[in-house]
Design a protein around this motif. Structure first.
Motif: not given
Length: 182
Positions: A124-126, A146-150
């Motif tokens: 989820e988070s960086e 891979l991060c989805i940024g939220g």
């Protein structure tokens, strides 16, 4: 509505795709030696030693009713074709308004591909993605983080990653059992 030449050409030729605006990552890179030092201090305090860029971003300051430049950990985001389209910033040494973003967020991607068929981890988070990637890299795991940024309800993975069979979702547990169970 005011249309310019580019808008008119889209109307005349709707089958053509509209190019995404270019994101200029270089506008957000901290070049000052002292700024880089402060960013590294903060990153090391948080256990990060690589995988981030030295960033600077202007944020609104209600006390001065203006904008102030802040140093930040910069996490470049890419679209499904891996072009940089935006960035997320973790402003250093701030307790409020810790995050801000510019451009169009997509995926923050870290890779330690040392062979075929890497494991794809989705976080989820960086900062969580960065910590996980550093751990996996240290232990020689063939991986892509891979991060989805939220938090989001659905994520379309980049096409290049759809063929990876070993995909693992990493839940960022914050200690709130009620929210976690949802």
């Amino acid at each position: 509505i005011i249309l310019n030449k580019k808008d008119l050409s889209r109307i005349e030729r709707p089958e053509e795709s509209v190019e995404e605006p270019t994101f200029h990552l270089s506008h957000y890179i901290e070049r000052d030696r002292n700024g880089k030092y402060r960013i590294n201090q903060y990153a090391h305090y948080r256990g990060m030693y690589e995988g981030y860029l030295h960033g600077r971003v202007n944020v609104y300051d209600p006390e001065s009713d203006g904008f102030k430049r802040r140093n930040a950990l910069l996490f470049p985001h890419r679209n499904g074709k891996f072009a940089i389209t935006g960035a997320k910033f973790r402003i250093i040494w701030e307790n409020k308004d810790r995050f801000t973003a510019r451009g169009r967020l997509g995926f923050y991607i870290l890779s330690n591909t040392i062979g075929p068929n890497p494991i794809l981890y989705i976080a989820e988070s960086e900062t969580s993605a960065n910590s996980l990637w550093m751990f996996l890299k240290k232990h020689g795991v063939n991986c892509i983080v891979l991060c989805i940024g939220g938090v989001t309800s659905r994520v379309e993975l980049p096409e290049a990653y759809m063929k990876l069979s070993d995909r693992r979702l990493v839940i960022d547990y914050d200690g709130d059992e009620e929210i976690y169970q949802q």
